[in-house]
Write a protein that holds these residues in place. Structure first.
Motif, PDB file in Angstrom:
ATOM      1  N   ALA A 326       0.828  -1.212   0.000  1.00  0.00           N
ATOM      2  CA  ALA A 326       0.000   0.000   0.000  1.00  0.00           C
ATOM      3  C   ALA A 326       0.860   1.259   0.000  1.00  0.00           C
ATOM      4  O   ALA A 326       0.439   2.312  -0.457  1.00  0.00           O
ATOM      5  N   ARG A 327       2.104   1.127   0.501  1.00  0.00           N
ATOM      6  CA  ARG A 327       2.955   2.312   0.646  1.00  0.00           C
ATOM      7  C   ARG A 327       3.423   2.870  -0.701  1.00  0.00           C
ATOM      8  O   ARG A 327       3.898   3.988  -0.760  1.00  0.00           O
ATOM      9  N   TYR A 328       3.307   2.075  -1.763  1.00  0.00           N
ATOM     10  CA  TYR A 328       3.746   2.574  -3.067  1.00  0.00           C
ATOM     11  C   TYR A 328       2.599   3.347  -3.692  1.00  0.00           C
ATOM     12  O   TYR A 328       1.772   2.813  -4.419  1.00  0.00           O
ATOM     13  N   ASP A 329       2.541   4.614  -3.313  1.00  0.00           N
ATOM     14  CA  ASP A 329       1.374   5.426  -3.678  1.00  0.00           C
ATOM     15  C   ASP A 329       1.765   6.718  -4.379  1.00  0.00           C
ATOM     16  O   ASP A 329       0.928   7.558  -4.659  1.00  0.00           O
ATOM     17  N   VAL A 331       3.388   9.202  -3.139  1.00  0.00           N
ATOM     18  CA  VAL A 331       3.479  10.382  -2.275  1.00  0.00           C
ATOM     19  C   VAL A 331       4.918  10.631  -1.837  1.00  0.00           C
ATOM     20  O   VAL A 331       5.434  11.729  -1.997  1.00  0.00           O
ATOM     21  N   HIS A 332       5.556   9.597  -1.281  1.00  0.00           N
ATOM     22  CA  HIS A 332       6.834   9.841  -0.601  1.00  0.00           C
ATOM     23  C   HIS A 332       8.058   9.482  -1.442  1.00  0.00           C
ATOM     24  O   HIS A 332       9.098  10.092  -1.292  1.00  0.00           O
ATOM     25  N   LEU A 347      -5.620  14.111  -5.385  1.00  0.00           N
ATOM     26  CA  LEU A 347      -5.013  13.001  -4.635  1.00  0.00           C
ATOM     27  C   LEU A 347      -5.486  11.647  -5.149  1.00  0.00           C
ATOM     28  O   LEU A 347      -4.684  10.748  -5.387  1.00  0.00           O
ATOM     29  N   TYR A 351      -3.179   8.713  -6.759  1.00  0.00           N
ATOM     30  CA  TYR A 351      -3.092   7.350  -6.230  1.00  0.00           C
ATOM     31  C   TYR A 351      -3.422   6.332  -7.325  1.00  0.00           C
ATOM     32  O   TYR A 351      -2.699   5.368  -7.559  1.00  0.00           O
ATOM     33  N   ARG A 355      -0.634   3.810  -9.094  1.00  0.00           N
ATOM     34  CA  ARG A 355      -0.653   2.366  -8.833  1.00  0.00           C
ATOM     35  C   ARG A 355      -1.060   1.569 -10.074  1.00  0.00           C
ATOM     36  O   ARG A 355      -0.577   0.458 -10.281  1.00  0.00           O
TER      37      ARG A 355
ATOM     38  N   TYR B  87      -5.777   4.792   3.075  1.00  0.00           N
ATOM     39  CA  TYR B  87      -4.848   5.639   2.315  1.00  0.00           C
ATOM     40  C   TYR B  87      -4.977   7.090   2.737  1.00  0.00           C
ATOM     41  O   TYR B  87      -6.053   7.669   2.693  1.00  0.00           O
ATOM     42  N   PRO B  92       2.670   7.206   5.825  1.00  0.00           N
ATOM     43  CA  PRO B  92       3.562   6.723   4.757  1.00  0.00           C
ATOM     44  C   PRO B  92       3.336   5.255   4.364  1.00  0.00           C
ATOM     45  O   PRO B  92       3.500   4.912   3.207  1.00  0.00           O
ATOM     46  N   LYS B  93       2.979   4.403   5.320  1.00  0.00           N
ATOM     47  CA  LYS B  93       2.792   2.993   4.969  1.00  0.00           C
ATOM     48  C   LYS B  93       1.392   2.742   4.419  1.00  0.00           C
ATOM     49  O   LYS B  93       1.085   1.676   3.936  1.00  0.00           O
TER      50      LYS B  93
END
Lengths: 514, 484
Positions: A326-329, A331-332, A347, A351, A355, B87, B92-93
């Motif tokens: 889920a963290r591969y979005d 954002v970071h 947003l 997302y 993905r 989400y 972050p996770k």
């Protein structure tokens, strides 16, 4: 034999005796990489410059008479799911194509501290999801025994690299067979350690309760040597076993006695049923005779819940993956989709597009499966049921280990299949791991060793044992190896029949090498 | 005020989040600090980078156990962490490590009385559960017209306790009293700064109304964005009115989330919940289950400080204080500690109580200060009381000195000296003043001779005025009586 054909311990001996320098060994390996990589395509990233630097460092220390770890100066490859500080770690995914971790995995730190010379990062099925390495977002890897065939997966890059002499040994990861199945298909040794024996810190998670890192080597001695380096408690991994569950981690080479008389070995009849290639079955059965000939007591037994392993796994692993990924979005870090007009997405669009574009089909399939299995209203019917099955499978093993020191089976039901052969049939692909999956569900160790050929293609034998029985498994594997020639054979890099053209593998070998 | 009290019953439950003031974060060793530069207290773990793993900070577990025990909870012998999947860019996770079906603590209670203290009027408010989880980061939205937002990950992984009450609260005042009591306990056990303005204590409220006598739970409003206890009380009062009006008019309740708007003093609708969110909770496979043995529980229990209820009883028994005084003085650990430091050095506990409850609390409130932030020390207060006893200053002057000590932190002797506030107890000096006053008001003196007691009060007042309040009142009284 060429330098690149030698095992890690043979290279270590050359280095220790001063017959070669690490720089020379490293040079020989990179020469081999340059020669065969266009055919094999095992590496996503080659770190030649850093490797020479590390090799010269070890050579310098050796010249100064420093007491070095045994494998110091021997090159090694890393599956591209292990984080390496300053070197991109892609998981063979568009999502992380340009991701450079600021830290290294514990196993990478441990090998580095032991003087390993890293050759680069090895190809895999995207996020370790697959059994052929065709799910790499970059390019498929080819089996060194027959270039038209897959090396297995998800650790297909490490397996092919070791089999082709592009790395003396490598680290792979195994969630449902991802070390053992490619080891089997490429004719090398692959060990999936007990869950908790090797720290998972810095391994990009696929299914946290199943993932383990392990050695992929040319012979059993190398396997024991590498396990010595990576096993042990890590305070950064809460699931790491204190004292490796045994007090201190033993010297696994001490188990390589060649003596297996009286050891009881069980053969579950369920692992020799429908779907097993007859030639593979024959090779494995012949191996059972060899084990008996070495003095082991080989007996048939039953593993009643075997048939539930694959469905159980395909609920638990995707459920955990749906959360882990889920963290591969966007954002970071990692891939972020950009609007066509160059402007910003809102947003939800960001997302969704990130993905949709960043993940390949198999990853998306498993995220959807897992999300569904965890959804309210379905959790009890799917995820919870799967957890109960997992307990039953663990119980089956425990019962067997009351009677037997180890259980054997084929590693893979078939020899290496052709590229593209199963790409459009995920269920048949999932069955590649039918014999390896129960091991991960039970958290026990298992090793795959070469045990013969069918039509010139390697066949692997799987040995499974109770938790923390790596020593026993290595002992049996080593005794078998001493009695058979397979570990001395080297892959011919033969061009087989024309490959079935797999989708999306044109892209060649020019992908983003560092 | 509100008319809903007569016919309708208000049902309130509170969800409180408190940040634990551990030295490091819940699952990594980054500093747990408020107010640092954005994205400086971060590491791969709390940034949720690929491949990282959480490791529980044992202090978080201890603090949570402290809270559970102080709130009279049952402690689970087997507990675990779960992932709450959703989400949001501040996470972050995209999952929060929390606890779902096996929280560490449950079935506790808190005795709450609206006017403070722990008297027969107190009501027992159930505490459903106390569980551990990690905080999320903060988003900073660009100015109007910009198309970006910034993320500060500093707060990610800061340990939180979620404390959920039963829907046992019946009035906004009671809800506020519950929060004050809860805050006092959390401060007593020293696990959180409990500063609503810094977000280390946050409160969401669930509220519904029903006819008196009904046991139905009507659809609730969830009220958010309240940044003080006062705001909680006002928001709930307003929401109770609004819901009562809907009930009175036979209208439909909506299951909705409403935000408190401080400026308008109203709650405004944020969203309507059509279906419950699906967080796809499942056990976090990266963290091993927690097995909490009786030894650990016993140790934490034995290390708990004295809690407000016990301290109140002790204050009543040891210092002979009325229940009310003891309740107020034990309302915060800092205040109780201040009081006890004073009575350790001064004999009259009730006098100390009067000063602390009266002047001290009045000034703290007026200056909006916490006990710890005031400059008054117990030793200064005791020194001032001794100056009164010695006759150096009068009780009246003392109030001036007290305020000065409170504001400047100065010692009472120095303030008395600097401002010339020493009481005049010299008979000769005061005699001259008395003589002058009697000469100036012969008629009043005559009245007093004739038995008019009020006349004496007037004459004493004139002497005090002439001496700018510094005359020793007892001596003035005696001198007037002697000379009239």
């Amino acid at each position: 034999m060429e330098i690149y054909d030698l095992t890690a311990h043979e290279l270590a001996d050359l280095l220790q005796r001063g017959e070669m320098t690490s720089e020379e060994v490293t040079g020989a390996i990179f020469q081999r990489i340059h020669d065969v990589e266009p055919d094999i395509q095992a590496y996503v990233t080659i770190t030649e410059e850093q490797a020479y630097e590390a090799a010269r460092q070890v050579d310098g220390e050796r010249r100064q008479g420093k007491d070095l770890p045994y494998l110091a100066g021997v090159p090694a490859g890393l599956k591209d799911v292990l984080c390496t500080r300053g070197i991109r770690t892609t998981c063979s995914s568009r999502m992380l194509e340009h991701f450079i971790p600021p830290y290294s995995a514990t196993v990478v730190e441990k090998l580095a501290a032991a003087g390993a010379v890293f050759t680069g990062k090895l190809n895999m099925d995207e996020f370790a999801m697959g059994s052929s390495t065709e799910n790499s977002a970059f390019f498929p890897t080819h089996n060194p025994w027959d270039l038209s065939r897959v090396p297995g997966g998800s650790s297909g890059g490490p397996a092919a690299a070791v089999a082709a002499g592009e790395a003396p040994y490598a680290l792979g990861t195994d969630t449902g067979g991802s070390i053992r199945q490619p080891a089997s298909l490429c004719g090398i040794v692959g060990l999936k350690p007990t869950y908790g024996l090797v720290s998972r810190y810095g391994m990009v998670a696929f299914a946290s309760s199943l993932d383990q890192i392990g050695p992929m080597t040319k012979d059993v001695r190398d396997c024991a040597l590498v396990l010595n380096l990576i096993a042990g408690y890590d305070p950064l991994d809460s699931t790491s076993a204190p004292g490796a569950g045994l007090g201190a981690v033993p010297d696994y080479t001490a188990f390589l006695t060649g003596e297996i008389r009286g050891l009881r070995i069980g053969v579950p009849r369920e692992f020799f049923g429908d779907g097993l290639d007859s030639a593979v079955a024959e090779a494995v059965k012949a191996s059972l005779g060899k084990l008996a000939g070495l003095g082991a007591v080989v007996d048939e037994c039953s593993f009643p819940h075997a048939e539930y392993s694959v469905p159980c796994y395909y609920l638990i692993a995707p459920a955990e993956a749906s959360s882990n990924l889920a963290r591969y979005d966007g954002v970071h870090y990692g891939y972020r989709a950009v609007a066509e007009n160059g402007g910003a997405y809102d947003l939800m669009e960001m997302y969704t597009n990130t993905r949709s574009q960043g993940f390949g089909a198999e990853v998306k399939r498993r995220i959807m499966l897992g999300t569904y299995a965890l959804s309210s209203g379905y959790y009890d019917a799917y995820y919870l049921q799967a957890l109960k099955l997992r307990t039953l499978i663990r119980d089956d093993f425990n019962r067997l280990f009351d009677q037997f020191d180890a259980i054997v089976s084929p590693t893979s039901p078939t020899p290496p299949f052709r590229l593209g052969e199963k790409s459009d049939d995920p269920l048949s692909m999932y069955l590649s791991d039918v014999y390896t999956i129960p091991v991960n569900l039970a958290g026990i160790p298992a090793i795959s060793i070469p045990c013969g050929y069918t039509d010139g293609l390697p066949v692997g034998l799987q040995l499974m044992g109770p938790v923390f029985s790596e020593g026993t498994l290595l002992r049996i594997a080593h005794a078998f190896e001493q009695d058979t020639p397979y570990h001395q054979d080297r892959a011919p890099l033969k061009r087989g029949h024309a490959a079935v053209s797999p989708a999306g593998r044109e892209g060649g070998d020019s992908h983003g090498r560092l | 005020m509100a008319g809903y009290n007569d016919r309708y019953e208000v049902v309130i439950g509170l969800e409180v989040h408190v940040e634990l003031h551990t030295r490091t974060k819940a699952f990594c060793s980054c500093p747990n600090e408020f107010g640092s530069e954005p994205n400086t207290n971060v590491c791969p773990v709390c940034m949720g980078l690929p491949g990282v793993l959480p490791v529980i900070n044992r202090t978080v577990l201890e603090y949570a156990l402290r809270a559970g025990l102080a709130l009279n909870c049952e402690i689970a012998s087997f507990s675990k962490f779960d992932r709450k999947n959703y989400y949001y860019p501040d996470l972050p996770k995209n999952y929060q490590i929390s606890q779902y079906d096996l929280p560490l603590c449950r079935n506790g209670y808190l005795d709450v009385a609206v006017d403070g203290g722990e008297r027969p009027g107190a009501r027992r408010i159930g505490i459903t559960r106390v569980h551990m989880e990690e905080d999320a980061g903060k988003l900073m939205h660009g100015e109007a017209g910009t198309d970006y937002s910034l993320v500060d990950v500093n707060r990610c992984g800061v340990p939180l306790l979620e404390i959920v009450s039963e829907p046992d609260l019946r009035t906004p005042e009671e809800a506020r009293a519950y929060l004050e009591k809860l805050k006092a306990i959390l401060e007593y056990i020293d696990i959180s700064d409990c500063k609503m303005e810094e977000g280390s204590l946050r409160c969401d409220a669930n509220i519904s109304v029903r006819p008196v006598g009904s046991t139905v739970l009507n659809p609730k409003s969830e009220v958010k964005n309240m940044n003080s206890f006062r705001a909680v009380q006002h928001a709930l009062a307003g929401e109770a009115e609004r819901l009562s009006a809907i009930l009175a008019e036979g209208g439909q309740f909506l299951l909705e989330t409403r935000g408190w708007d401080e400026a308008s003093g109203l709650t405004v609708q944020m969203r309507i919940k059509e279906e419950a969110s699906d967080y796809r909770y499942f056990p976090d496979p990266d963290l091993v289950p927690l097995v909490i043995g009786p030894e650990l529980i016993d140790r934490v229990r034995s290390e708990l400080p004295e809690l407000p209820a016990a301290k109140q009883q002790r204050f009543m028994a040891n210092y002979g204080l009325p229940a009310y005084d003891a309740g107020v003085l034990t309302g915060s650990r800092a205040l109780a500690d201040f009081y006890e430091a004073c009575v350790a050095a001064y004999h009259d506990q009730k006098v100390v109580s009067n000063w602390v409850m009266g002047e001290f609390l009045k000034l703290l409130k007026a200056h909006n200060l916490e006990v710890a932030a005031s400059r008054l020390t117990p030793s200064h207060l005791v020194a001032m009381l001794k100056l009164i006893d010695q006759g150096t200053i009068s009780g009246k002057i003392a109030k001036t000195i007290f305020e000065e000590m409170f504001l400047s932190g100065g010692r009472p002797e120095e303030i008395v000296k600097a401002r010339g506030l020493v009481q005049i107890s010299d008979e000769g000096e005061l005699g001259a003043v008395v003589r002058q006053v009697l000469e100036d008001h012969p008629g009043v003196a005559e009245d007093y001779r004739n038995g008019k007691e009020k006349a004496l009060t007037f004459l004493v007042g004139q002497v005090m005025k002439a001496t700018r309040g510094q005359a020793n009142p007892q001596l003035v009284n005696r001198l007037i009586k002697e000379r009239v």
